[in-house]
Design a protein around this motif. Structure first.
Motif, PDB file in Angstrom:
ATOM      1  N   VAL A   1       0.863  -1.256  -0.046  1.00  0.00           N
ATOM      2  CA  VAL A   1      -0.103   0.130  -0.002  1.00  0.00           C
ATOM      3  C   VAL A   1       0.872   1.107  -0.076  1.00  0.00           C
ATOM      4  N   MET A   2       0.402   2.313  -0.843  1.00  0.00           N
ATOM      5  CA  MET A   2       1.152   3.656  -0.601  1.00  0.00           C
ATOM      6  C   MET A   2       0.232   4.334  -0.036  1.00  0.00           C
ATOM      7  N   GLN A   3       0.857   5.014   0.934  1.00  0.00           N
ATOM      8  CA  GLN A   3       0.271   5.724   1.806  1.00  0.00           C
ATOM      9  C   GLN A   3       0.287   7.281   1.567  1.00  0.00           C
ATOM     10  N   ASP A   4      -0.726   8.091   1.415  1.00  0.00           N
ATOM     11  CA  ASP A   4      -0.682   9.418   1.265  1.00  0.00           C
ATOM     12  C   ASP A   4      -0.262  10.055   2.775  1.00  0.00           C
ATOM     13  N   LEU A   5       0.844  10.929   2.788  1.00  0.00           N
ATOM     14  CA  LEU A   5       1.067  11.509   4.012  1.00  0.00           C
ATOM     15  C   LEU A   5       0.687  13.055   4.275  1.00  0.00           C
ATOM     16  N   GLY A   6      -0.228  13.491   3.281  1.00  0.00           N
ATOM     17  CA  GLY A   6      -0.857  14.638   3.600  1.00  0.00           C
ATOM     18  C   GLY A   6      -0.078  15.750   3.072  1.00  0.00           C
ATOM     19  N   THR A   7      -0.769  16.728   3.684  1.00  0.00           N
ATOM     20  CA  THR A   7      -0.237  18.279   3.422  1.00  0.00           C
ATOM     21  C   THR A   7       0.156  19.054   4.611  1.00  0.00           C
ATOM     22  N   LEU A   8       0.376  20.398   4.532  1.00  0.00           N
ATOM     23  CA  LEU A   8       0.563  21.219   5.720  1.00  0.00           C
ATOM     24  C   LEU A   8      -0.531  22.247   5.477  1.00  0.00           C
ATOM     25  N   ASP A   9      -2.046  21.762   5.202  1.00  0.00           N
ATOM     26  CA  ASP A   9      -3.075  22.415   4.870  1.00  0.00           C
ATOM     27  C   ASP A   9      -2.990  23.241   3.466  1.00  0.00           C
TER      28      ASP A   9
ATOM     29  N   SER B   1      14.045   7.797   7.270  1.00  0.00           N
ATOM     30  CA  SER B   1      14.980   7.200   8.342  1.00  0.00           C
ATOM     31  C   SER B   1      15.354   5.813   8.044  1.00  0.00           C
ATOM     32  N   ALA B   2      16.070   5.143   8.938  1.00  0.00           N
ATOM     33  CA  ALA B   2      16.745   3.801   8.668  1.00  0.00           C
ATOM     34  C   ALA B   2      15.747   2.957   8.907  1.00  0.00           C
ATOM     35  N   ASP B   3      14.815   3.334  10.051  1.00  0.00           N
ATOM     36  CA  ASP B   3      13.725   2.353  10.383  1.00  0.00           C
ATOM     37  C   ASP B   3      12.499   2.545   9.845  1.00  0.00           C
ATOM     38  N   GLY B   4      12.428   3.721   8.875  1.00  0.00           N
ATOM     39  CA  GLY B   4      11.038   3.945   8.197  1.00  0.00           C
ATOM     40  C   GLY B   4      10.348   4.769   8.903  1.00  0.00           C
ATOM     41  N   ARG B   5      10.629   5.024  10.056  1.00  0.00           N
ATOM     42  CA  ARG B   5       9.536   5.767  10.856  1.00  0.00           C
ATOM     43  C   ARG B   5       9.442   7.371  10.429  1.00  0.00           C
ATOM     44  N   PHE B   6      10.580   8.023  10.128  1.00  0.00           N
ATOM     45  CA  PHE B   6      10.514   9.571   9.830  1.00  0.00           C
ATOM     46  C   PHE B   6      10.716   9.700   8.301  1.00  0.00           C
ATOM     47  N   VAL B   7       9.975  10.496   7.963  1.00  0.00           N
ATOM     48  CA  VAL B   7       9.890  10.973   6.467  1.00  0.00           C
ATOM     49  C   VAL B   7      10.006  12.441   6.217  1.00  0.00           C
ATOM     50  N   VAL B   8      10.936  12.976   5.442  1.00  0.00           N
ATOM     51  CA  VAL B   8      11.261  14.497   5.257  1.00  0.00           C
ATOM     52  C   VAL B   8      11.008  14.775   4.026  1.00  0.00           C
ATOM     53  N   GLY B   9      10.814  16.074   3.591  1.00  0.00           N
ATOM     54  CA  GLY B   9      10.806  16.671   2.531  1.00  0.00           C
ATOM     55  C   GLY B   9      10.120  18.227   2.480  1.00  0.00           C
ATOM     56  N   HIS B  10       9.057  18.284   1.575  1.00  0.00           N
ATOM     57  CA  HIS B  10       8.611  19.742   1.538  1.00  0.00           C
ATOM     58  C   HIS B  10       7.248  19.625   1.254  1.00  0.00           C
ATOM     59  N   ALA B  11       6.527  20.579   1.976  1.00  0.00           N
ATOM     60  CA  ALA B  11       4.814  20.775   1.626  1.00  0.00           C
ATOM     61  C   ALA B  11       4.645  22.277   1.676  1.00  0.00           C
ATOM     62  N   VAL B  12       3.696  22.470   0.901  1.00  0.00           N
ATOM     63  CA  VAL B  12       3.265  23.802   0.720  1.00  0.00           C
ATOM     64  C   VAL B  12       2.095  24.144   1.334  1.00  0.00           C
ATOM     65  N   ASP B  13       2.131  25.246   2.358  1.00  0.00           N
ATOM     66  CA  ASP B  13       0.941  25.597   3.274  1.00  0.00           C
ATOM     67  C   ASP B  13      -0.140  26.231   2.775  1.00  0.00           C
ATOM     68  N   ALA B  14      -0.995  26.564   3.418  1.00  0.00           N
ATOM     69  CA  ALA B  14      -2.399  27.344   2.850  1.00  0.00           C
ATOM     70  C   ALA B  14      -2.086  28.755   2.472  1.00  0.00           C
TER      71      ALA B  14
ATOM     72  N   GLN C   1       4.525   7.252  13.703  1.00  0.00           N
ATOM     73  CA  GLN C   1       3.812   6.825  15.233  1.00  0.00           C
ATOM     74  C   GLN C   1       2.611   7.709  15.487  1.00  0.00           C
ATOM     75  N   THR C   2       2.961   9.076  15.073  1.00  0.00           N
ATOM     76  CA  THR C   2       1.607   9.677  15.258  1.00  0.00           C
ATOM     77  C   THR C   2       0.703  10.028  13.921  1.00  0.00           C
ATOM     78  N   GLY C   3       1.434   9.852  13.028  1.00  0.00           N
ATOM     79  CA  GLY C   3       0.785   9.926  11.669  1.00  0.00           C
ATOM     80  C   GLY C   3       0.532  11.495  11.166  1.00  0.00           C
ATOM     81  N   GLN C   4       1.636  12.302  11.859  1.00  0.00           N
ATOM     82  CA  GLN C   4       1.306  13.831  11.545  1.00  0.00           C
ATOM     83  C   GLN C   4       2.694  14.513  10.906  1.00  0.00           C
ATOM     84  N   MET C   5       2.170  15.404  10.059  1.00  0.00           N
ATOM     85  CA  MET C   5       3.216  16.138   9.368  1.00  0.00           C
ATOM     86  C   MET C   5       3.577  17.279  10.247  1.00  0.00           C
ATOM     87  N   LEU C   6       5.149  17.568  10.453  1.00  0.00           N
ATOM     88  CA  LEU C   6       5.416  18.776  11.272  1.00  0.00           C
ATOM     89  C   LEU C   6       6.107  19.633  10.440  1.00  0.00           C
TER      90      LEU C   6
END
Length: 416
Positions: free
Chosen positions: A215-223, A233-246, A258-263
């Motif tokens: 399954v390909m999971q959509d990680l969402g956006t920053l609104d 990250s090596a264990d797959g937990r953390f993903v980084v990149g960029h997102a456009v906000d509102a 673990q939280t399913g949240q994009m910071l």
């Protein structure tokens, strides 16, 4: 505790003090330029092995470029060749530095993903997805088995792939309902792949694909309307990149499984920011951040302190000759080593660099050489290993021994 210290080891504290004192003073935080070894010429570094020994990227050769693997321990720069064409670029290296992946022109000048093996010295053409005409490899798993990247059809529409050395085949990872997807990162075990894909309404979304579920999971956006992922990250937990906000601002982000949240990460006052790579614990990220004057800065984010640093300011003492860092593309799993592109004032060229951010004798990366580092070496005494698996082997000679203990003692108290 490991083996007891030998009698010779106790005596070595006295007899080796002179030469070790000189050695440690030369091995503090350091900035290595590839041009200092090969006589100049444009180059960039795209990845680094876990122990900081091997750096990969591309270097100018005549009117083209070649993929290279730089052994920073010996100073040897190995040109990896091509698949028969005129150009090749290296994008990633396995945990131990054995496998290098990237892309090269073949004899027909078609771009092909490759995997180079240091044991054979050969570059393997990984092919394309069925019906496609080009492919590019972007990352490789810790053991070199899995390679991820993008395969393109004749209309330049890309699909993310994961290639498996056991089968010799590329797997099409699909999309989020749209036409296109691209993969840029893979976890150490090859299970998780990250990148971006079109959704059903043709918006770009950062994704994390899971080999266990397919399954390909959509990680969402920053609104905002879109997001893209470039590192995991090596264990797959953390993903980084960029997102456009509102507000249309492009923010670097860190997503946590673990939280399913994009910071959204801190900025330097500018509207364009992007994170490329993340440490295994998710604490450190590197990339770029624009300031209020719209000037690009080489950025290091620290989640623990919630700060973003300009590497040119943070390591100004290493750049006193007028050199500067332009881009940071990757950091080692523990966050110690950073590689990218910079300007080497000694040669006047844009060049690949390796930045070692740890102080000599620091075994836990907290910047302070203290009782904890001394205890770490004592507990590991007599055990083998270097790099990420054994930071206590400070001397990098394959064993934690008297020499490593002495290095801690001679640097005790620095940074505290």
């Amino acid at each position: 505790m490991g083996k007891r210290m030998s009698c010779w080891g106790m005596q070595a504290i006295v007899t080796l003090s002179v030469w070790l004192g000189a050695w440690t003073s030369a091995e503090a935080q350091r900035l290595h330029w590839i041009g200092a070894l090969q006589g100049g010429g444009p180059s960039f570094a795209s990845d680094v092995s876990a122990d900081g020994r091997f750096v990969v990227g591309a270097i100018a050769v005549a009117d083209s470029s070649r993929a290279f693997r730089w052994d920073t321990q010996t100073g040897v720069i190995q040109i990896l060749g091509t698949l028969g064409g005129t150009r090749s670029d290296a994008h990633a290296v396995s945990l131990d530095g054995r496998f290098v992946v990237g892309w090269s022109y073949n004899s027909l000048e078609q771009p092909r993903a490759f995997r180079w093996d240091a044991h054979t010295g050969r570059m393997q053409d990984l092919g394309t997805l069925p019906g496609h005409v080009a492919s590019y490899a972007e990352d490789v798993s810790a053991d070199g088995r899995f390679v991820v990247g993008t395969s393109y059809d004749a209309w330049r529409i890309g699909r993310a792939f994961r290639w498996d050395a056991h089968t010799g085949r590329m797997q099409n990872l699909g999309t989020l309902g749209g036409l296109e997807s691209k993969a840029f990162g893979v976890s150490a075990d090859g299970r998780f792949v990250v990148g971006w894909a079109n959704n059903a309404i043709n918006r770009d979304r950062a994704f994390r694909w899971d080999a266990q579920t397919g399954v390909m999971q959509d990680l969402g956006t920053l609104d905002g309307p879109r997001s893209m992922a470039f590192g995991v990250s090596a264990d797959g937990r953390f993903v980084v990149g960029h997102a456009v906000d509102a507000d249309g601002q492009q923010l670097a982000f860190r997503w946590d499984a673990q939280t399913g949240q994009m910071l959204g990460l801190s900025t330097m006052g500018g509207r364009f920011n992007q994170a490329h790579s993340v440490s295994v614990d998710g604490r450190f990220m590197v990339g770029y951040a624009y300031d209020a004057d719209n000037t690009g800065r080489v950025a290091l984010w620290d989640i623990q302190t919630q700060q973003v640093h300009d590497l040119n300011q943070l390591y100004a003492d290493l750049l006193a000759d007028g050199s500067r860092l332009a881009r940071a593309y990757a950091l080692s799993l523990d966050g110690r080593y950073i590689v990218g592109l910079g300007y080497n004032a000694a040669t006047g060229n844009g060049e690949a660099y390796l930045l070692d951010t740890w102080r000599t004798g620091d075994t836990d990366g907290n910047g302070c050489i203290n009782e904890a580092d001394l205890l770490n070496v004592l507990l590991a005494f007599g055990t083998p290993g270097t790099g990420y698996t054994r930071h206590e082997d400070i001397h990098k000679d394959g064993i934690v021994d008297d020499a490593d203990l002495l290095i801690v003692l001679f640097n005790f108290g620095q940074g505290c």
